[in-house]
Write an enzyme that holds these catalytic residues in place. Structure first.
Site, PDB file in Angstrom:
ATOM      1  N   ASP A  98       0.852  -1.330   0.032  1.00  0.00           N
ATOM      2  CA  ASP A  98      -0.057   0.024  -0.056  1.00  0.00           C
ATOM      3  C   ASP A  98       0.861   1.258   0.109  1.00  0.00           C
ATOM      4  O   ASP A  98       2.155   1.302   0.327  1.00  0.00           O
ATOM      5  CB  ASP A  98      -0.859   0.013   1.263  1.00  0.00           C
ATOM      6  CG  ASP A  98      -1.957  -1.048   1.211  1.00  0.00           C
ATOM      7  OD1 ASP A  98      -2.281  -1.507   0.242  1.00  0.00           O
ATOM      8  OD2 ASP A  98      -2.456  -1.404   2.385  1.00  0.00           O
ATOM      9  N   LYS A  99       0.596   2.312  -0.421  1.00  0.00           N
ATOM     10  CA  LYS A  99       0.942   3.606  -0.416  1.00  0.00           C
ATOM     11  C   LYS A  99       1.590   4.089   0.702  1.00  0.00           C
ATOM     12  O   LYS A  99       2.967   4.419   1.014  1.00  0.00           O
ATOM     13  CB  LYS A  99      -0.101   4.517  -1.175  1.00  0.00           C
ATOM     14  CG  LYS A  99       0.549   5.990  -0.819  1.00  0.00           C
ATOM     15  CD  LYS A  99      -0.391   7.082  -1.245  1.00  0.00           C
ATOM     16  CE  LYS A  99       0.019   8.560  -0.955  1.00  0.00           C
ATOM     17  NZ  LYS A  99      -1.077   9.392  -1.263  1.00  0.00           N
TER      18      LYS A  99
END
Length: 315
Positions: free
Chosen positions: A141-142
Site C-alpha cells: 500500500d501507498k
C-alpha cells in the site's frame, strides 16, 4: 518490440502432451503466457479455439497463436530517489518509503515507484502480461513502508510470480496495533474481498461468498506497549490490505489506519502530537529463491524513522 499483432503457427510434434507445455516448447513463450493467451481466445488447435492448457493434443495437429503487440506503458520515467537494497540484471529489491504509490493509476500517473524504476532501469523492466516495462510482481500500500521486489526480465517475473502463487515467498511485516492482544500468537484465516458497502475497502466475507479469496496471516506479539502492541505478521497469502483487515478483525487495528480502525482514545493525543497519520505497517522481511540463479536470498529492513519514533513514545 513491434506495434502489431504477430501470428505463430506450427504442428504438434509430440502427441499426448499437455497443450500448454507443447506450445511453450514450440514457441519459447512461458506456459503462464500461453495460458493467458488461451484465456483471451488467441490460441487455436485444428482450427478451433483452445482454452484448456491441460488438453492433450494429437500429433500432427495444426496450431495458431495470435500474440498481441505489447502495449506501451503510459508511465513516464522520472528521476525519483530510490533506496535500493539489491540489484542484478534480473531483478531489483527496493525499500519503499511510506507515501510512495507503487503503480500509476487513473488520476495518479506520475510520482510513483514505476516512474522511478523506468528512470533508474532505463526501460529494462519486464513486459510480462502484455504491457511494456511495468515489472511489478506484487505491491504494498501507498502508506505502508518496506521491501518490494521488481522484475527486470520476463524470466524473473514469471519465476517470482510462481513463488507468490504457491505461497513460498517469505514475507514478514511489523505492525503497531491498538490494544494489547490476549492471545499472543495465532493464525487468522478468512475469506477477503471487496466490501459490499464501500468498494474502496476490503472485508472479511462468508467462506461461500464467491467474491472472497482465501487469506491467511500468522501473527505473533513481539512486545506489549502502552495501550498497544508490536506484532509480527507473516503472510501465507498476499491479498489486498490483508494485514490491516485481519488485525482489525480480531479487535486490534493498526495505529494510524484511517480506513480499518479507530485509534485507542488514550493514544489519540500522542499520535496527533507527533503527526503520525498512516497505518503503522512496515514490510520488514522478504525472502525468496532467485528466479534465475536458484539461490535463496533474504532481505530485511529496519523500522523507518516515523514508526521508530512512535515506538519510542509507546514504550
Amino acid at each position: 518490440m513491434g506495434d502489431v499483432e504477430s501470428v505463430l503457427q506450427g504442428i504438434i510434434a509430440n502427441g499426448g502432451e499437455r497443450l500448454d507445455k507443447a506450445l511453450s516448447s514450440a514457441t519459447g513463450l512461458s506456459r503462464e503466457r500461453i495460458k493467458t493467451l488461451m484465456g483471451e481466445g488467441r490460441v487455436q488447435l485444428a482450427g478451433k479455439v483452445a482454452s484448456q492448457g491441460s488438453l492433450k493434443a494429437a500429433e500432427g495437429a495444426e496450431w495458431t497463436i495470435r500474440v498481441p503487440a505489447v502495449a506501451a506503458s503510459e508511465a513516464q520515467a522520472q528521476d525519483i530517489p530510490l533506496n535500493i537494497v539489491f540489484e542484478d540484471e534480473h531483478l531489483i529489491v527496493i525499500d519503499k518509503p511510506a507515501g510512495l504509490v507503487v503503480h500509476p493509476a487513473a488520476g495518479n500517473l506520475d510520482g510513483t515507484l514505476v516512474n522511478a524504476l523506468l528512470h533508474h532501469c532505463q526501460g529494462q523492466l519486464s513486459g510480462i502480461g502484455g504491457v511494456a516495462r511495468p515489472g511489478i510482481v506484487h505491491r504494498i500500500d501507498k502508506d505502508t513502508s518496506g521491501l518490494l521486489v521488481v522484475a527486470k526480465t520476463n524470466a524473473a517475473h514469471e519465476g517470482l510470480a510462481r513463488q507468490f502463487a504457491d505461497h513460498s515467498i517469505e514475507r514478514a511485516y511489523i505492525a503497531l496495533v491498538g490494544g494489547r492482544p490476549k492471545v499472543l500468537e495465532g493464525t487468522i484465516a478468512t475469506h477477503l474481498g471487496r466490501s459490499a458497502h464501500d468498494r474502496k475497502k476490503m472485508a472479511v466475507l462468508h467462506e461461500k461468498d464467491l467474491r472472497g479469496k482465501h487469506a491467511v496471516t500468522h501473527y505473533k506479539v513481539l512486545e506489549m506497549l502502552g495501550h498497544s502492541a508490536m506484532v509480527e505478521c507473516r503472510l501465507e497469502t498476499g491479498r489486498t490490505h490483508q494485514v490491516r483487515v485481519h488485525m482489525a478483525s480480531i479487535g486490534h487495528s493498526l495505529l494510524g489506519d484511517p480506513v480499518y480502525g479507530r485509534n485507542p482514545a488514550p493514544l489519540r493525543a500522542l499520535l496527533e502530537r507527533i503527526g503520525f497519520r498512516r497505518q503503522a505497517l512496515h514490510a520488514a522481511v522478504l525472502g525468496f529463491e532467485h528466479p534465475v540463479t536458484g539461490q535463496s536470498v533474504r532481505f530485511s529492513s529496519l523500522l523507518p524513522a516515523d514508526m521508530e519514533a512512535l515506538l519510542v513514545e509507546l514504550r
